[in-house]
Design an enzyme around this catalytic site. Structure first.
Site, short mmCIF file in Angstrom:
data_model
loop_
_atom_site.label_atom_id
_atom_site.label_comp_id
_atom_site.label_asym_id
_atom_site.label_seq_id
_atom_site.Cartn_x
_atom_site.Cartn_y
_atom_site.Cartn_z
N GLU A 173 0.84 -1.19 0.00
CA GLU A 173 0.00 0.00 0.00
C GLU A 173 0.88 1.25 0.00
O GLU A 173 1.83 1.33 0.76
CB GLU A 173 -0.92 -0.03 1.23
CG GLU A 173 -1.90 1.10 1.28
CD GLU A 173 -2.61 1.29 -0.07
OE1 GLU A 173 -3.30 0.37 -0.53
OE2 GLU A 173 -2.43 2.36 -0.68
N LYS A 228 8.35 -1.54 -2.37
CA LYS A 228 7.69 -0.80 -1.29
C LYS A 228 8.74 -0.21 -0.33
O LYS A 228 8.69 0.98 0.01
CB LYS A 228 6.72 -1.72 -0.54
CG LYS A 228 6.10 -1.12 0.71
CD LYS A 228 5.24 0.10 0.42
CE LYS A 228 4.95 0.87 1.69
NZ LYS A 228 4.21 2.09 1.47
N CYS A 284 6.03 4.46 9.43
CA CYS A 284 6.68 3.59 8.44
C CYS A 284 8.08 3.97 7.98
O CYS A 284 8.91 3.08 7.82
CB CYS A 284 5.76 3.44 7.24
SG CYS A 284 4.23 2.61 7.69
P1 NAD Z 1 -2.08 -0.39 12.69
O1 NAD Z 1 -1.27 -0.68 13.89
O2 NAD Z 1 -2.87 0.88 12.60
O3 NAD Z 1 -3.13 -1.58 12.43
C1 NAD Z 1 -2.82 -2.92 12.52
C2 NAD Z 1 -4.02 -3.65 13.11
O4 NAD Z 1 -3.78 -5.06 13.03
C3 NAD Z 1 -4.29 -3.34 14.58
O5 NAD Z 1 -5.60 -2.85 14.73
C4 NAD Z 1 -4.08 -4.70 15.29
O6 NAD Z 1 -4.95 -4.89 16.39
C5 NAD Z 1 -4.38 -5.67 14.17
N1 NAD Z 1 -3.80 -7.01 14.35
C6 NAD Z 1 -2.54 -7.34 14.70
N2 NAD Z 1 -2.39 -8.68 14.73
C7 NAD Z 1 -3.60 -9.20 14.39
C8 NAD Z 1 -4.07 -10.54 14.24
N3 NAD Z 1 -3.27 -11.59 14.41
N4 NAD Z 1 -5.37 -10.71 13.92
C9 NAD Z 1 -6.19 -9.65 13.73
N5 NAD Z 1 -5.79 -8.37 13.83
C10 NAD Z 1 -4.50 -8.15 14.17
O7 NAD Z 1 -1.08 -0.50 11.45
P2 NAD Z 1 -1.21 0.24 10.03
O8 NAD Z 1 -0.71 1.64 10.13
O9 NAD Z 1 -2.58 -0.01 9.48
O10 NAD Z 1 -0.13 -0.56 9.18
C11 NAD Z 1 -0.35 -1.89 8.78
C12 NAD Z 1 0.70 -2.28 7.76
O11 NAD Z 1 0.57 -1.42 6.61
C13 NAD Z 1 2.14 -2.11 8.23
O12 NAD Z 1 2.92 -3.15 7.68
C14 NAD Z 1 2.57 -0.78 7.63
O13 NAD Z 1 3.97 -0.74 7.39
C15 NAD Z 1 1.83 -0.77 6.32
N6 NAD Z 1 1.54 0.57 5.79
C16 NAD Z 1 1.09 1.56 6.61
C17 NAD Z 1 0.77 2.80 6.07
C18 NAD Z 1 0.29 3.93 6.95
O14 NAD Z 1 0.19 5.05 6.46
N7 NAD Z 1 -0.02 3.72 8.22
C19 NAD Z 1 0.86 3.03 4.70
C20 NAD Z 1 1.29 1.97 3.88
C21 NAD Z 1 1.63 0.74 4.44
C1 UGA Z 2 4.50 7.63 3.79
C2 UGA Z 2 4.54 7.58 2.25
O1 UGA Z 2 4.36 8.90 1.74
C3 UGA Z 2 3.46 6.67 1.70
O2 UGA Z 2 3.58 6.55 0.28
C4 UGA Z 2 3.61 5.28 2.33
O3 UGA Z 2 2.58 4.42 1.89
C5 UGA Z 2 3.55 5.40 3.83
O4 UGA Z 2 4.59 6.31 4.29
C6 UGA Z 2 3.79 4.10 4.56
O5 UGA Z 2 4.35 3.19 4.03
O6 UGA Z 2 3.40 4.13 5.73
P1 UGA Z 2 3.02 8.89 5.60
O7 UGA Z 2 4.11 8.49 6.52
O8 UGA Z 2 1.62 8.58 5.98
O9 UGA Z 2 3.25 8.20 4.16
O10 UGA Z 2 3.08 10.46 5.32
P2 UGA Z 2 4.06 11.39 4.44
O11 UGA Z 2 3.26 12.38 3.75
O12 UGA Z 2 4.99 10.60 3.64
O13 UGA Z 2 4.88 12.15 5.58
C7 UGA Z 2 5.85 11.48 6.37
C8 UGA Z 2 6.61 12.50 7.19
O14 UGA Z 2 7.44 13.29 6.36
C9 UGA Z 2 5.71 13.50 7.93
O15 UGA Z 2 6.23 13.69 9.23
C10 UGA Z 2 5.81 14.76 7.10
O16 UGA Z 2 5.60 15.93 7.83
C11 UGA Z 2 7.25 14.67 6.60
N1 UGA Z 2 7.48 15.42 5.36
C12 UGA Z 2 6.85 15.06 4.20
C13 UGA Z 2 8.36 16.49 5.36
O17 UGA Z 2 8.96 16.82 6.41
N2 UGA Z 2 8.59 17.18 4.20
C14 UGA Z 2 7.97 16.85 3.04
O18 UGA Z 2 8.23 17.53 2.00
C15 UGA Z 2 7.08 15.76 3.03
#
Ligand code: NAD
Ligand code: UGA
Length: 482
Positions: A173, A228, A284
């Site tokens: 994602e 990713k 992340c």
């Molecule tokens: P999160 O902590 O918000 O959510 C994860 C959820 O999974 C929690 O609610 C937890 O209770 C649940 N969980 C854990 N183990 C479980 C199990 N065995 N059965 C059922 N539920 C279970 O995490 P997130 O931010 O949604 O991130 C999830 C993944 O997506 C991570 O690998 C992260 O790196 C990736 N990711 C996150 C973002 C982001 O912006 N947060 C963007 C892209 C990718």
């Molecule tokens: C980031 C990536 O942008 C997503 O593509 C990815 O899916 C995600 O991580 C993930 O794998 O979790 P996110 O962390 O939600 O998304 O937000 P960003 O907009 O990337 O910002 C990350 C941090 O960088 C923030 O603290 C933001 O303030 C900072 N940032 C961003 C800067 O300081 N300067 C910039 O120009 C942009």
């Protein structure tokens, strides 16, 4: 009787109802009314919030999320703690659980902790019926699909009347928090990695309901997993690059906005992700780079690992340098002084505080004995309490008097005037829109003199304010005092 392969996908389960699982599945449900999607989680509290009648109480704050939840929830989108049933019924199961950095043991501090992913794979192996496509949505180390397959195909859950089969896809994602719904609705690309064409096509068919076919990239599993980690490393690297130059601007008289603008106009470089600030936060970037560093070292590529590790070192340095500037400007002593932090989420548009620069800067300031007042429009005080757990919350949010300040304590307010009242300094840490139009002359009049404003997000019009008697430090520009 088991489901057979290949078949049209009708029923989807997503394990993990977090910042990714919830919004991602809501957007799929919204675009594909013929699919039935159940998002499951072990947390009762999270699921209760996803089912909350009050849409302002959803566990994730994202612009537009409430609208698509209200359109789909209860029709073809369900949130539940009944994990076993949801997996049994599903033709396709997304794994969307958390993958934080391992805290102890081999690889502690760098390697991804895959215990939640492994638990999920075991559960799917146990509960699945017939053929199931398993999709890695979580960000995972390269070759994790191999581990998942080994667990899924372990024989002990297979009996004569329940012949199971699985195929595993990687579908990372790329959404960013704060713009998640927009990113999901109009993605730059969708990446699908795998080795089974029927499964790849089945997932492609789902996305193609709203994403143009030429934006759907198909690769082998390992390229997808590595892409990713690489995308996040490249994005974070740009922030550390521009932040390193922000410090250079402060000592040289160059203007960081001019530099960002001039550099970004080169179409080979591009203008996005060149905003200097207090460093990247979020759940992340740091963990994914640490994971990349770990994998590089594991495969004997120490120089490559060291290269990426520098991105994290500059990020930590930027936060440390901001804290030291604050202490230095307040005559080297902040004990007993009131400092107000504006913004606690790691960026605007989200209530997420994970790895927020505000946390590390708040802790460093509290360690020096100041009294902190924290303001944020979306983050809840309970969350800040968890993030600052070793520091005392001082529950006196209205008109705190100087003599009541307790060293190393903090309180919280949603009122900017209360935050400003009697404070010695204000530090802007998140670029919330409401911080961009503050009447600083009025706010400054409420503060104890001499007073300082530290703008780490470059949201205020420093040139105009420099004519007033407020002492201002702006990141990338430096200090004007009177
Ligand atoms: P999160 O902590 O918000 O959510 C994860 C959820 O999974 C929690 O609610 C937890 O209770 C649940 N969980 C854990 N183990 C479980 C199990 N065995 N059965 C059922 N539920 C279970 O995490 P997130 O931010 O949604 O991130 C999830 C993944 O997506 C991570 O690998 C992260 O790196 C990736 N990711 C996150 C973002 C982001 O912006 N947060 C963007 C892209 C990718
Ligand atoms: C980031 C990536 O942008 C997503 O593509 C990815 O899916 C995600 O991580 C993930 O794998 O979790 P996110 O962390 O939600 O998304 O937000 P960003 O907009 O990337 O910002 C990350 C941090 O960088 C923030 O603290 C933001 O303030 C900072 N940032 C961003 C800067 O300081 N300067 C910039 O120009 C942009």
């Amino acid at each position: 009787m088991g489901k057979t392969k290949p078949k049209k996908i009708k029923d989807i389960c997503c394990v993990g109802a977090g910042y990714v699982g919830g919004p991602t599945m809501a957007v799929i449900a919204y675009n594909c009314p013929n699919l039935r999607i159940t998002v499951v989680d072990i947390s009762k509290e999270r699921i209760e919030k996803w089912n909350s009648e009050d849409l302002s109480d959803l566990p994730v704050y994202e612009k537009g999320l409430d609208k698509i939840i209200s359109e789909s929830r209860g029709k073809n989108l369900f949130f539940s703690n009944e994990i076993d049933n949801a997996i049994k019924n599903a033709d396709m199961v997304f794994i969307s659980v958390n993958t934080p950095v391992k805290q102890s043991g081999v690889g502690a501090g760098q390697m991804s902790d895959l215990k939640w992913v492994e638990a999920c794979a075991r559960k799917i192996s146990e509960q699945a019926v017939g053929h199931t496509i398993v999709v890695e949505k979580s960000t995972l180390p390269v070759r994790t699909a191999e581990t998942i397959k080994k667990i899924l195909f372990s024989r002990n859950n297979i009996s004569e009347n329940n012949k199971k089969s699985f195929s595993v896809l990687s579908n990372p994602e790329f959404l960013a928090e704060g713009s998640a719904i927009h990113d999901l609705q109009y993605p730059d690309r969708v990446l699908i990695g795998g080795d089974d064409n029927d499964s790849i096509n089945a997932l492609e068919e789902i996305y193609s309901k709203w994403v143009a076919k030429d934006k759907i990239i198909k690769t082998n599993t390992w390229s997808s997993e590595l892409s990713k980690l690489t995308a996040n490393a490249f994005l974070a690297q740009r922030i550390s690059s521009i932040n390193s130059i922000s410090a250079f601007c402060e000592v040289s008289g160059a203007d960081i906005s001019d530099v960002s603008n001039a550099v970004g106009k080169d179409s080979r470089i591009g203008s996005k992700f060149l905003m200097a600030g207090p460093g990247f936060g979020g759940s992340c970037f740091k963990k994914d780079i640490l994971n990349l560093v770990y994998l590089c070292n594991y495969f004997g590529l120490k120089e490559v690992g060291d290269f990426w590790y520098e991105v994290i070192k500059i990020n930590d340095w930027q936060q440390d340098r901001i804290y030291k500037i604050i202490v230095d400007k307040l005559f080297g002593n902040i004990t007993g002084k009131k400092i107000s932090l504006l913004g606690f989420s790691f960026k605007s548009g989200t209530n997420d505080t994970r790895e927020s620069p505000s946390i590390s800067i708040a802790r460093k300031l509290l360690n020096e004995g100041c009294f902190l007042t924290i303001h944020d429009p979306k983050v809840k005080v309970e969350q800040i309490n968890k993030d600052l757990d070793q520091y005392k919350y001082f529950d006196n949010s209205v008109n705190v008097n100087q003599e009541l300040f307790e060293e190393g304590c903090w309180n919280f307010t949603r009122d900017l005037r209360i935050a400003a009242k009697n404070s010695d300094a204000i530090v802007i840490l998140t670029e919330w829109d409401e911080y961009k139009n503050i009447d600083w002359l009025e706010i400054s009049s409420l503060m104890r003199k001499p007073n300082w404003i530290f703008d780490t997000r470059r949201v205020l019009n420093a040139k105009m304010l420099r004519k007033s008697d407020i002492n201002i430090w702006q990141l990338g520009e430096g200090f004007t005092d009177h």
